[in-house]
Design an enzyme around this catalytic site. Structure first.
Site, short mmCIF file in Angstrom:
data_model
loop_
_atom_site.label_atom_id
_atom_site.label_comp_id
_atom_site.label_asym_id
_atom_site.label_seq_id
_atom_site.Cartn_x
_atom_site.Cartn_y
_atom_site.Cartn_z
N CYS A 407 0.65 -1.04 -0.12
CA CYS A 407 0.12 0.39 -0.30
C CYS A 407 0.83 1.25 0.04
O CYS A 407 1.23 1.08 -1.21
CB CYS A 407 -1.06 -0.07 1.34
SG CYS A 407 -2.35 0.94 1.15
N HIS A 537 -3.61 -5.25 0.01
CA HIS A 537 -3.17 -5.73 1.65
C HIS A 537 -3.24 -7.05 1.47
O HIS A 537 -4.05 -7.55 2.26
CB HIS A 537 -3.73 -4.72 2.17
CG HIS A 537 -3.63 -3.43 3.03
ND1 HIS A 537 -2.48 -2.93 4.07
CD2 HIS A 537 -4.13 -2.79 2.32
CE1 HIS A 537 -2.89 -1.87 4.14
NE2 HIS A 537 -3.11 -1.76 2.67
N GLU A 539 -1.53 -9.40 3.19
CA GLU A 539 -1.84 -9.74 4.55
C GLU A 539 -3.17 -10.27 4.92
O GLU A 539 -2.64 -10.73 5.39
CB GLU A 539 -0.98 -8.93 5.61
CG GLU A 539 -1.02 -7.54 6.02
CD GLU A 539 -1.16 -6.20 5.20
OE1 GLU A 539 -1.69 -5.48 5.44
OE2 GLU A 539 -0.89 -6.74 3.93
#
Length: 614
Positions: A407, A537, A539
């Site tokens: 990001c 993102h 994750e």
């Protein structure tokens, strides 16, 4: 009938209710059950979207764009499910719903009160959301874990406590169980039970009786037998209803710790789980999950080689600000057989000004960056520390150190390349300078400038890899080589489409874009061991048994040469062809369909400008 397990907490907040709730759910899944989870946050915010990471930890983003508490990340990772924004209840959401009903006249002129209107709204919400399918079976869950944030006795949690007191009678005794998590402090080697006695007494006074008491110990020592007997006697439960949760080498061992103390057999009897229809296929899935989870934990215990990653961020004072990043790195390290060592670096400490004001911080920060096997720049907002991020990225690019930008880290990689490779000294983001003459990063045209909550590009979005990237793109290879991938987004700024041409002519490759080819979503440098940035993102979609592809590639690249003589990255790239995305098949659809299903609804305001509604 759905079974409900409430997880409450006493004495102090932040003692691990989320991990205990997730671990309990995982054990139920190993028994073949379908499990969902709901987190109750008693704060007045509508959601976590406008809260500072340093105050409440990271803002976790779901497929539907919900900005929620980080504990929902625990649920998704442990249970391998896909939740929605309705799985996070806040006081703000409940009051908004009640007030909207009152404005519509649904209460037929009655005085609207906490009891019964607010408490009924809470119960109705839980009952409705608990029926929503969350896994690949597409079937209604068997068990719903409900975690009540904060501690018993908080003023803001009182309506939720009362709602759950009533709820136990609504669903029936054999369909409702309560796990109360309490701190057992160690005072000079003696485990003290008085805090637990006090919080259980308060809970019972509010009309809720704990079925299981989870005693949290902040040391590696287990709960002593005499401590368990004392809690049993003074808290009106049997010894088998008291279990200890001490510090272990990894949170992924907590399910095994609970399993060893017999929590699953107790819940089988208490909730009459035998009455549920558990097919042989479900039992087989549960057995397979248990074997794979135990294999992961045992493998982790045998790890000796290490991999060191420098996380250069803005919110390093509170590690929970990057909870999902930490977990993604851990998952990847498990897969490549290394122990993860994270070096936390405040990006401001890398800047020349720090060398003047605090030379020790400056040199320690640079020592961590230079000594790391990989450099990661996570997401964030605001200008503070961004010059330090640019310096870290420059180091990764020039020294051929594996790099992953997420990001804001993706956007900083664009600015670093523009400044130091293309020679555009003034390359800037309009987030930091709205009047910059060199806007390489710009505000997304359809995003609201006046409302902060729920107004970013949020939720699951597709990324299309560009033609010609099949043979060399490491990011594409880590996703199995397919043309299209899906990841969750949370951002207001993007690469300026007008500057893409000059960036690509200069050697920066935007290998992944949106479906229209207008938004840059994955960048790479071709002649670098691993230089990858994602606007999304990734994750948020990592799982312990299914690591996020870009994180896995990054950690593998940071490991260098493997036992086979090839690089570890080459080894995992070969295995990545079998990658299976964690998203439900129904969610992997086009951008327009996903946008319609999220909070990101575009309207035209009175001035004819596009803006968001929430």
């Amino acid at each position: 009938m759905t079974k409900y397990i409430l997880v409450s907490g006493g004495v102090v907040s932040g003692i691990g209710k989320g991990v205990i709730a997730s671990s309990t759910g995982l054990l139920l899944k190993t028994a073949g059950l379908k499990v969902t989870a709901i987190k109750i946050d008693p704060y007045m915010n509508i959601d976590a979207g406008t809260m500072r990471p340093t105050e409440h930890g990271e803002v976790y983003v779901l497929d539907d764009g919900g900005e929620v508490d980080l504990d929902l990340g625990n649920y998704e990772r442990y249970l391998d499910v896909t939740l929605s924004k309705d799985n996070n209840i806040t006081t703000g959401k409940i009051y908004r719903e009640v007030i909207e009903k009152e404005r519509r006249g649904e209460y037929l002129g009655r005085t609207v009160q906490i009891v019964p209107h607010v408490t009924n709204a809470i119960q109705d919400w839980i009952e409705r959301v608990s029926k929503i399918p969350v896994d690949d079976t597409g079937e209604e869950p068997d068990v719903c874990i409900v975690e009540l944030g904060g501690t018993v006795g908080d003023i803001e949690s009182a309506p939720f406590i009362e709602a759950m007191r009533q709820f136990q009678f609504r669903v029936g005794h054999e369909n409702f169980a309560l796990i109360h998590v309490s701190l057992v402090p160690d005072m000079h080697g003696e485990q003290k039970t008085k805090p637990t006695q006090t919080t259980v007494h308060a809970l019972r006074g509010l009309g809720l009786l704990p079925d299981l008491i989870a005693c949290r110990l902040l040391l590696p020592q287990p709960l002593a037998d005499d401590t368990k007997a004392k809690i049993s006697m003074f808290c009106h439960v049997s010894s088998e209803q008291v279990f200890g949760v001490h510090d272990v080498s990894s949170v992924y061992h907590v399910p095994l710790l609970l399993q060893a103390q017999g929590i699953l057999p107790y819940l089988r009897r208490r909730l009459n789980l035998a009455s549920l229809n558990i097919t042989p296929e479900m039992i087989e899935r549960g057995t397979s999950l248990e074997a794979r989870w135990k294999g992961m934990c045992k493998g982790q215990e045998r790890l000796f080689d290490t991999v060191k990653i420098a996380v250069v961020g803005k919110y390093t004072d509170l590690k929970d600000s990057y909870m999902s990043v930490i977990k993604s790195l851990e998952h990847s390290a498990f897969r490549v057989g290394r122990k993860m060592i994270i070096e936390w670096v405040d990006s401001s400490d890398l800047e020349p000004e720090t060398q003047e004001t605090s030379p020790v911080k400056y040199h320690d920060a640079w020592r961590a960056v230079v000594g790391a096997g990989g450099i990661l720049i996570p997401g964030g907002f605001g200008q503070r520390g961004t010059e330090g991020m640019l310096l870290a990225i420059k180091r990764a690019r020039e020294a051929k150190v594996p790099f992953l930008g997420i990001c804001l880290g993706f956007q900083m990689a664009v600015l670093e390349y523009a400044r130091n490779v293309l020679g555009v000294d003034g390359a800037q983001s309009t987030e930091f300078d709205t009047q910059t003459p060199e806007p390489f990063i710009i505000f997304m045209p359809e995003i609201s400038r006046t409302h902060m909550g729920g107004t970013m590009r949020l939720g699951l979005r597709p990324t299309v890899f560009q033609p010609g990237t099949e043979g060399w793109s490491k990011a594409r290879g880590m996703y199995g080589g397919g043309e299209k991938i899906w990841e969750r987004h949370r951002h207001r700024y993007e690469v300026n489409p007008e500057r893409v041409g000059v960036l690509e002519e200069g050697g920066l490759c935007f290998t992944g874009r949106d479906e229209k080819g207008e938004r840059m979503q994955v960048l790479e440098i071709r002649d670098h061991p691993y230089f990858v940035g994602l606007q999304a993102h990734p994750e948020f979609c990592s799982r312990p048994l299914n690591p996020s592809p870009p994180f896995l590639g990054f950690v593998a690249a940071a490991c260098g040469i493997g036992a086979s003589g090839a690089t570890v990255l080459e080894e995992v790239l070969g295995a990545a062809r079998g990658y299976v995305p964690p998203h439900p098949a129904a969610s992997m659809v086009g951008e327009q369909k996903l946008r319609e299903a999220t909070q990101e609804h575009l309207v035209v305001n009175g001035n004819g400008d596009l803006s968001h509604t929430y």
